[in-house]
Design a protein around this motif. Structure first.
Motif, PDB file in Angstrom:
ATOM      1  N   ALA A   1     -46.201  -4.160   4.381  1.00  0.00           N
ATOM      2  CA  ALA A   1     -45.930  -4.465   2.761  1.00  0.00           C
ATOM      3  C   ALA A   1     -46.687  -5.446   2.035  1.00  0.00           C
ATOM      4  CB  ALA A   1     -44.633  -4.922   2.799  1.00  0.00           C
ATOM      5  N   ARG A   2     -47.405  -6.767   2.606  1.00  0.00           N
ATOM      6  CA  ARG A   2     -47.965  -7.595   2.114  1.00  0.00           C
ATOM      7  C   ARG A   2     -49.298  -7.191   1.986  1.00  0.00           C
ATOM      8  NH1 ARG A   2     -45.690 -10.743  -1.545  1.00  0.00           N
ATOM      9  NH2 ARG A   2     -44.101 -11.898  -0.639  1.00  0.00           N
ATOM     10  N   LEU A   3     -50.006  -6.377   2.796  1.00  0.00           N
ATOM     11  CA  LEU A   3     -51.072  -6.101   2.687  1.00  0.00           C
ATOM     12  C   LEU A   3     -51.547  -4.751   1.486  1.00  0.00           C
ATOM     13  CD1 LEU A   3     -52.226  -5.434   6.546  1.00  0.00           C
ATOM     14  CD2 LEU A   3     -53.430  -6.845   4.632  1.00  0.00           C
ATOM     15  N   ARG A   4     -50.397  -4.280   1.070  1.00  0.00           N
ATOM     16  CA  ARG A   4     -50.620  -3.316  -0.008  1.00  0.00           C
ATOM     17  C   ARG A   4     -51.808  -2.406   0.089  1.00  0.00           C
ATOM     18  NH1 ARG A   4     -47.734  -6.207  -4.077  1.00  0.00           N
ATOM     19  NH2 ARG A   4     -47.668  -8.469  -3.785  1.00  0.00           N
ATOM     20  N   PRO A   5     -51.829  -1.464   1.137  1.00  0.00           N
ATOM     21  CA  PRO A   5     -53.048  -0.692   1.391  1.00  0.00           C
ATOM     22  C   PRO A   5     -53.217   0.278  -0.118  1.00  0.00           C
ATOM     23  CG  PRO A   5     -51.559  -0.560   3.111  1.00  0.00           C
ATOM     24  CD  PRO A   5     -50.647  -1.512   2.202  1.00  0.00           C
ATOM     25  N   PRO A   6     -54.447   0.577  -0.335  1.00  0.00           N
ATOM     26  CA  PRO A   6     -54.625   1.097  -1.834  1.00  0.00           C
ATOM     27  C   PRO A   6     -54.094   2.374  -1.650  1.00  0.00           C
ATOM     28  CG  PRO A   6     -56.756   1.144  -0.127  1.00  0.00           C
ATOM     29  CD  PRO A   6     -55.493   0.226   0.597  1.00  0.00           C
ATOM     30  N   HIS A   7     -53.816   3.063  -0.634  1.00  0.00           N
ATOM     31  CA  HIS A   7     -53.127   4.573  -0.596  1.00  0.00           C
ATOM     32  C   HIS A   7     -51.692   4.644  -1.063  1.00  0.00           C
ATOM     33  CE1 HIS A   7     -53.393   3.714   3.345  1.00  0.00           C
ATOM     34  NE2 HIS A   7     -52.372   4.468   3.674  1.00  0.00           N
ATOM     35  N   ALA A   8     -51.050   3.361  -0.712  1.00  0.00           N
ATOM     36  CA  ALA A   8     -49.467   3.113  -0.772  1.00  0.00           C
ATOM     37  C   ALA A   8     -48.839   3.840  -1.829  1.00  0.00           C
ATOM     38  CB  ALA A   8     -49.097   1.590  -0.254  1.00  0.00           C
ATOM     39  N   GLY A   9     -49.128   3.243  -2.868  1.00  0.00           N
ATOM     40  CA  GLY A   9     -48.295   3.693  -4.059  1.00  0.00           C
ATOM     41  C   GLY A   9     -48.104   5.233  -4.172  1.00  0.00           C
ATOM     42  N   ALA A  10     -49.368   6.107  -4.461  1.00  0.00           N
ATOM     43  CA  ALA A  10     -49.343   7.488  -4.648  1.00  0.00           C
ATOM     44  C   ALA A  10     -48.611   8.235  -3.597  1.00  0.00           C
ATOM     45  CB  ALA A  10     -50.693   8.062  -4.708  1.00  0.00           C
ATOM     46  N   ARG A  11     -48.690   7.775  -2.290  1.00  0.00           N
ATOM     47  CA  ARG A  11     -48.211   8.455  -1.009  1.00  0.00           C
ATOM     48  C   ARG A  11     -46.968   8.215  -0.915  1.00  0.00           C
ATOM     49  NH1 ARG A  11     -53.183  10.371   2.974  1.00  0.00           N
ATOM     50  NH2 ARG A  11     -54.669  10.425   1.321  1.00  0.00           N
ATOM     51  N   LEU A  12     -46.505   7.133  -1.240  1.00  0.00           N
ATOM     52  CA  LEU A  12     -45.063   7.048  -1.232  1.00  0.00           C
ATOM     53  C   LEU A  12     -44.190   7.526  -2.126  1.00  0.00           C
ATOM     54  CD1 LEU A  12     -45.012   3.153   0.099  1.00  0.00           C
ATOM     55  CD2 LEU A  12     -44.578   5.040   1.341  1.00  0.00           C
ATOM     56  N   THR A  13     -44.733   7.872  -3.476  1.00  0.00           N
ATOM     57  CA  THR A  13     -43.956   8.414  -4.302  1.00  0.00           C
ATOM     58  C   THR A  13     -43.927   9.862  -4.572  1.00  0.00           C
ATOM     59  OG1 THR A  13     -45.797   7.872  -6.030  1.00  0.00           O
ATOM     60  CG2 THR A  13     -43.956   6.217  -5.844  1.00  0.00           C
ATOM     61  N   HIS A  14     -44.642  10.721  -3.501  1.00  0.00           N
ATOM     62  CA  HIS A  14     -44.896  12.016  -3.773  1.00  0.00           C
ATOM     63  C   HIS A  14     -44.414  12.910  -2.392  1.00  0.00           C
ATOM     64  CE1 HIS A  14     -47.604  10.946  -6.837  1.00  0.00           C
ATOM     65  NE2 HIS A  14     -47.435  12.053  -7.322  1.00  0.00           N
ATOM     66  N   PRO A  15     -43.063  12.824  -2.238  1.00  0.00           N
ATOM     67  CA  PRO A  15     -42.630  13.575  -1.028  1.00  0.00           C
ATOM     68  C   PRO A  15     -43.124  14.922  -0.945  1.00  0.00           C
ATOM     69  CG  PRO A  15     -40.985  13.647  -3.000  1.00  0.00           C
ATOM     70  CD  PRO A  15     -42.216  12.611  -3.378  1.00  0.00           C
ATOM     71  N   VAL A  16     -43.605  15.601  -1.949  1.00  0.00           N
ATOM     72  CA  VAL A  16     -44.045  17.038  -1.793  1.00  0.00           C
ATOM     73  C   VAL A  16     -45.381  16.842  -0.979  1.00  0.00           C
ATOM     74  CG1 VAL A  16     -45.177  19.251  -2.748  1.00  0.00           C
ATOM     75  CG2 VAL A  16     -42.934  17.881  -3.656  1.00  0.00           C
ATOM     76  N   PHE A  17     -46.414  15.982  -1.500  1.00  0.00           N
ATOM     77  CA  PHE A  17     -47.632  15.655  -0.545  1.00  0.00           C
ATOM     78  C   PHE A  17     -47.257  15.391   0.709  1.00  0.00           C
ATOM     79  CE2 PHE A  17     -50.775  12.927   0.972  1.00  0.00           C
ATOM     80  CZ  PHE A  17     -51.956  13.571   1.273  1.00  0.00           C
ATOM     81  N   ARG A  18     -46.286  14.428   1.010  1.00  0.00           N
ATOM     82  CA  ARG A  18     -46.008  14.081   2.266  1.00  0.00           C
ATOM     83  C   ARG A  18     -45.529  15.015   3.328  1.00  0.00           C
ATOM     84  NH1 ARG A  18     -42.732  10.068  -0.058  1.00  0.00           N
ATOM     85  NH2 ARG A  18     -40.899  10.890   1.221  1.00  0.00           N
ATOM     86  N   LEU A  19     -44.758  16.035   2.718  1.00  0.00           N
ATOM     87  CA  LEU A  19     -44.517  17.235   3.655  1.00  0.00           C
ATOM     88  C   LEU A  19     -45.738  18.282   3.823  1.00  0.00           C
ATOM     89  CD1 LEU A  19     -41.147  18.198   1.911  1.00  0.00           C
ATOM     90  CD2 LEU A  19     -41.462  17.149   4.238  1.00  0.00           C
ATOM     91  N   PHE A  20     -46.549  18.313   2.785  1.00  0.00           N
ATOM     92  CA  PHE A  20     -47.631  19.066   2.749  1.00  0.00           C
ATOM     93  C   PHE A  20     -48.611  18.552   4.102  1.00  0.00           C
ATOM     94  CE2 PHE A  20     -52.104  19.702   1.526  1.00  0.00           C
ATOM     95  CZ  PHE A  20     -52.183  20.998   1.514  1.00  0.00           C
ATOM     96  N   ARG A  21     -48.903  17.286   3.844  1.00  0.00           N
ATOM     97  CA  ARG A  21     -49.947  16.689   4.682  1.00  0.00           C
ATOM     98  C   ARG A  21     -49.386  16.776   6.239  1.00  0.00           C
ATOM     99  NH1 ARG A  21     -50.581  12.357   7.922  1.00  0.00           N
ATOM    100  NH2 ARG A  21     -52.710  11.646   8.412  1.00  0.00           N
ATOM    101  N   SER A  22     -48.074  16.617   6.513  1.00  0.00           N
ATOM    102  CA  SER A  22     -47.444  16.697   7.862  1.00  0.00           C
ATOM    103  C   SER A  22     -47.886  18.122   8.300  1.00  0.00           C
ATOM    104  CB  SER A  22     -46.166  16.412   7.805  1.00  0.00           C
ATOM    105  OG  SER A  22     -45.765  14.980   7.530  1.00  0.00           O
ATOM    106  N   SER A  23     -47.314  19.105   7.368  1.00  0.00           N
ATOM    107  CA  SER A  23     -47.574  20.474   7.721  1.00  0.00           C
ATOM    108  C   SER A  23     -48.849  20.802   7.848  1.00  0.00           C
ATOM    109  CB  SER A  23     -47.159  21.349   6.648  1.00  0.00           C
ATOM    110  OG  SER A  23     -46.840  22.764   7.025  1.00  0.00           O
ATOM    111  N   VAL A  24     -49.787  20.367   7.254  1.00  0.00           N
ATOM    112  CA  VAL A  24     -51.502  20.481   7.360  1.00  0.00           C
ATOM    113  C   VAL A  24     -51.672  20.144   8.890  1.00  0.00           C
ATOM    114  CG1 VAL A  24     -53.791  20.087   6.342  1.00  0.00           C
ATOM    115  CG2 VAL A  24     -51.945  20.635   5.046  1.00  0.00           C
TER     116      VAL A  24
END
Length: 275
Positions: free
Chosen positions: A156-179
């Motif tokens: 949480a403290r490291l704030r990875p650059p991809h954190a914000g977008a990926r955590l706020t897009h549940p559709v993308f998370r499901l898509f990525r896991s399926s891919v």
């Protein structure tokens, strides 16, 4: 025969530990300069020095007060770490305990590196040092989930650059896991839209918001990455790559690869130096 060293998570001294730590000094002792693939996450926090790590054909710099995250499955090689000081945290995908960090770990970049802002460094260093201290405690003196809790705080403290977008897009998370689960058998974005219950435009819009690519482009990138791994590291022929990646024949695979990369599979394979 593969030239990749397969690394399986085997914690030392603490049988059930989901988090382990290591200094760069120890990494230098173990590192033979070869290419490797791990079934666990490698998160490096760099205090000082400069170097590089190559992950999936991309060279990432290692710099003072920076972080490097290599996820499971990424083929990587530590290229130049002779003068790097800092620590690595090795952990299994299920180690984080908070919802946000679990979601982030489940959807990492293929490999990421970023500089830690000066204002964030004291918090990152403190979170890292607390984890190191607890990781060095005798097994009987440490509550079972304490390293996982401290790992979550560090992420949480490291704030990875991809954190914000990926955590706020549940559709993308499901898509990525399926891919990840099906890209070897299904190359069509329509399959994933139907499987996930979204309209193709909705799915592609969500993927574009996070990655800048369409759903189809994301799938192509994932297949190309795996093809490059097979060609460069496992030294497979185009025919065997076609079979491994769900193409009907070598010709079909070669057309796909050349369209995506501008190079024939055999020609690309010949330009890659595998150590």
């Amino acid at each position: 025969m593969t030239v990749i060293r397969q690394m399986t998570y085997r914690p030392v001294g603490r049988r059930a530990a989901a988090v382990e730590t290591m200094t760069f000094d120890r990494l230098r002792e173990l590192n033979d300069g070869g290419t490797q693939r791990a079934d666990f996450h490698v998160l490096a926090v760099v205090d000082s020095g400069h170097g590089s790590v190559t992950a999936d054909f991309r060279r990432h710099p290692i710099e003072e007060r920076s972080a490097v995250w290599v996820p499971p499955g990424a083929v990587h090689r530590w290229d130049d770490i002779a003068h790097v000081a800092g620590h690595l945290v090795l952990f299994v995908p299920t180690a984080p305990v908070t919802h946000a960090t679990r979601e982030l770990v489940a959807s990492p970049d293929p490999a990421a590196h970023w500089s830690i802002p000066d204002a964030d460094w004291p918090f990152v260093a403190t979170a890292r040092d607390h984890l190191l201290l607890e990781a060095s405690a005798p097994p009987g003196d440490m509550p079972t989930e304490l390293p996982e809790i401290l790992l979550s705080a560090l992420i949480a403290r490291l704030r990875p650059p991809h954190a914000g977008a990926r955590l706020t897009h549940p559709v993308f998370r499901l898509f990525r896991s399926s891919v990840e689960a099906h890209f070897r058998e299904h190359h069509d974005a329509g399959y994933y839209a139907r499987a996930l219950g979204y309209a193709p435009r909705t799915l592609s819009r969500a993927v574009r918001q996070v990655t800048g690519r369409t759903a189809k482009g994301y799938i192509v990138d994932r297949i190309v990455l795996e093809a490059k791994r097979l060609l460069a590291h496992d030294r497979l022929t185009a025919a065997r790559c076609a079979d491994a990646l769900g193409f009907p024949d070598a010709s079909n695979f070669s057309v796909f690869f050349r369209t995506a990369t501008g190079t024939r599979p055999g020609a690309w394979q010949a330009t890659v130096a595998v150590e």
